[in-house]
Design a protein around this motif. Structure first.
Motif, mmCIF file in Angstrom:
data_model
loop_
_atom_site.group_PDB
_atom_site.id
_atom_site.type_symbol
_atom_site.label_atom_id
_atom_site.label_comp_id
_atom_site.label_asym_id
_atom_site.label_seq_id
_atom_site.Cartn_x
_atom_site.Cartn_y
_atom_site.Cartn_z
ATOM 1 N N ARG A 70 -3.815 7.455 -0.349
ATOM 2 C CA ARG A 70 -4.758 6.316 0.560
ATOM 3 C C ARG A 70 -4.382 5.227 1.329
ATOM 4 O O ARG A 70 -3.912 4.571 2.546
ATOM 5 C CB ARG A 70 -5.971 6.238 -0.512
ATOM 6 C CG ARG A 70 -7.115 7.265 0.488
ATOM 7 C CD ARG A 70 -8.318 6.687 -1.018
ATOM 8 N NE ARG A 70 -9.070 7.778 -0.584
ATOM 9 C CZ ARG A 70 -10.195 7.270 -0.742
ATOM 10 N NH1 ARG A 70 -10.574 6.680 -0.924
ATOM 11 N NH2 ARG A 70 -11.297 8.581 -0.300
ATOM 12 N N ARG A 71 -3.211 4.659 0.446
ATOM 13 C CA ARG A 71 -2.453 3.406 0.303
ATOM 14 C C ARG A 71 -1.846 3.534 1.814
ATOM 15 O O ARG A 71 -1.066 2.659 2.374
ATOM 16 C CB ARG A 71 -1.339 2.915 -0.538
ATOM 17 C CG ARG A 71 -2.257 2.329 -1.624
ATOM 18 C CD ARG A 71 -1.978 1.665 -2.823
ATOM 19 N NE ARG A 71 -2.012 2.702 -3.376
ATOM 20 C CZ ARG A 71 -1.402 2.543 -4.738
ATOM 21 N NH1 ARG A 71 -0.472 1.746 -5.184
ATOM 22 N NH2 ARG A 71 -1.399 3.136 -5.954
ATOM 23 N N ALA B 5 -6.194 13.729 -8.889
ATOM 24 C CA ALA B 5 -6.635 12.447 -9.014
ATOM 25 C C ALA B 5 -5.814 11.635 -8.993
ATOM 26 O O ALA B 5 -5.657 10.061 -8.113
ATOM 27 C CB ALA B 5 -7.381 12.413 -9.948
ATOM 28 N N ALA B 6 -3.991 12.080 -9.316
ATOM 29 C CA ALA B 6 -3.034 10.762 -9.293
ATOM 30 C C ALA B 6 -2.782 10.777 -8.165
ATOM 31 O O ALA B 6 -2.323 9.561 -7.964
ATOM 32 C CB ALA B 6 -2.030 12.152 -10.383
ATOM 33 N N VAL B 7 -2.182 11.435 -7.108
ATOM 34 C CA VAL B 7 -1.452 11.928 -5.634
ATOM 35 C C VAL B 7 -2.994 10.555 -4.688
ATOM 36 O O VAL B 7 -2.263 9.976 -4.339
ATOM 37 C CB VAL B 7 -1.455 12.758 -5.281
ATOM 38 C CG1 VAL B 7 -0.907 12.551 -4.237
ATOM 39 C CG2 VAL B 7 -0.212 13.259 -6.313
ATOM 40 N N GLU B 8 -4.327 10.985 -4.854
ATOM 41 C CA GLU B 8 -5.055 10.793 -3.520
ATOM 42 C C GLU B 8 -5.232 9.172 -3.412
ATOM 43 O O GLU B 8 -4.748 8.428 -2.468
ATOM 44 C CB GLU B 8 -6.206 10.919 -4.090
ATOM 45 C CG GLU B 8 -7.351 11.053 -3.343
ATOM 46 C CD GLU B 8 -8.689 9.938 -3.263
ATOM 47 O OE1 GLU B 8 -8.398 9.028 -2.104
ATOM 48 O OE2 GLU B 8 -8.269 9.830 -4.413
ATOM 49 N N PRO B 9 -5.067 8.476 -5.236
ATOM 50 C CA PRO B 9 -4.667 6.534 -4.071
ATOM 51 C C PRO B 9 -3.696 6.329 -3.699
ATOM 52 O O PRO B 9 -3.266 5.328 -2.738
ATOM 53 C CB PRO B 9 -4.899 5.806 -6.106
ATOM 54 C CG PRO B 9 -6.389 7.118 -6.509
ATOM 55 C CD PRO B 9 -5.552 8.026 -6.251
ATOM 56 N N GLU B 10 -2.319 6.782 -3.739
ATOM 57 C CA GLU B 10 -0.842 6.777 -3.973
ATOM 58 C C GLU B 10 -1.467 7.529 -1.968
ATOM 59 O O GLU B 10 -0.624 5.905 -0.894
ATOM 60 C CB GLU B 10 0.184 6.861 -4.438
ATOM 61 C CG GLU B 10 1.318 6.825 -3.793
ATOM 62 C CD GLU B 10 1.589 5.678 -4.544
ATOM 63 O OE1 GLU B 10 2.551 4.910 -3.676
ATOM 64 O OE2 GLU B 10 0.909 5.332 -5.148
#
Length: 186
Positions: A183-184, A176-181
């Motif tokens: 995706r960018r 959850a902490a790494v996934e948004p980064e």
């Protein structure tokens, strides 16, 4: 050198907990073997003492049947469970006695059968043998060891389930902490 730890000890706390639990359970497994051996030896020793006592306090006798064997009860498959007949014998004390003795199903009056009597001349079961003590010690020690090892296996399975649940929750938090980064940049 940065002083940073590498290898298994640098892993997650759950990895260290899993290692500690594995060592503890292996140690307990070794103690279980030791306990089973000691219990088996004690049971063998007690059984051997019992066999010696029975051998010293019981004597073989020859009993003469006074009547034909009578089936006392029958199992569901028709085999006799107990066959007894009235007989007379001379006890170890030299006194003539009579009473019921276990006999083969087809025994007839006048047949001489082997039996065991105590010091008073009463009919008793045959004395235990040394081999009975060995079998008893080995079987009960084996059963004890199997039970203790099964409990240790159950503890290991439970510990692994708890650790897997904690690892899964940690992986989800990390993702959850790494996934948004991620995706960018993708």
């Amino acid at each position: 050198m940065s002083g940073r730890r590498t290898g298994r000890l640098a892993g997650r706390p759950t990895d260290r907990a899993e290692d500690a639990i594995a060592w503890l359970l292996c140690t307990l497994g070794l103690f279980a073997v030791l306990i089973a051996v000691l219990v088996g030896r004690q049971l063998y020793s007690c059984g051997l003492d019992q066999a010696r006592y029975e051998a010293a306090s019981r004597s073989p006798i020859r009993a003469t049947l006074l009547e034909d064997a009578v089936r006392a009860s029958v199992t569901t498959d028709g085999a006799p469970t107990t066959v007894r007949a009235l007989a007379n014998w001379t006890g170890p004390d030299g006194v003539d006695r009579s009473g019921a003795v276990a006999v083969p199903e087809d025994a007839r009056a006048g047949t001489v059968v082997d039996a065991w009597a105590d010091r008073d001349g009463s009919i008793v079961p045959r004395p235990a043998l040394a081999s009975d003590a060995i079998v008893r010690g080995v079987l009960l020690a084996g059963l004890l060891l199997a039970t203790m090892l099964a409990l240790l296996r159950l503890a290991w399975t439970g510990a692994r389930a708890v650790i897997a649940t904690r690892n899964s929750a940690a992986w989800e938090r990390e993702w959850a902490a790494v996934e948004p980064e991620w995706r960018r940049t993708a």
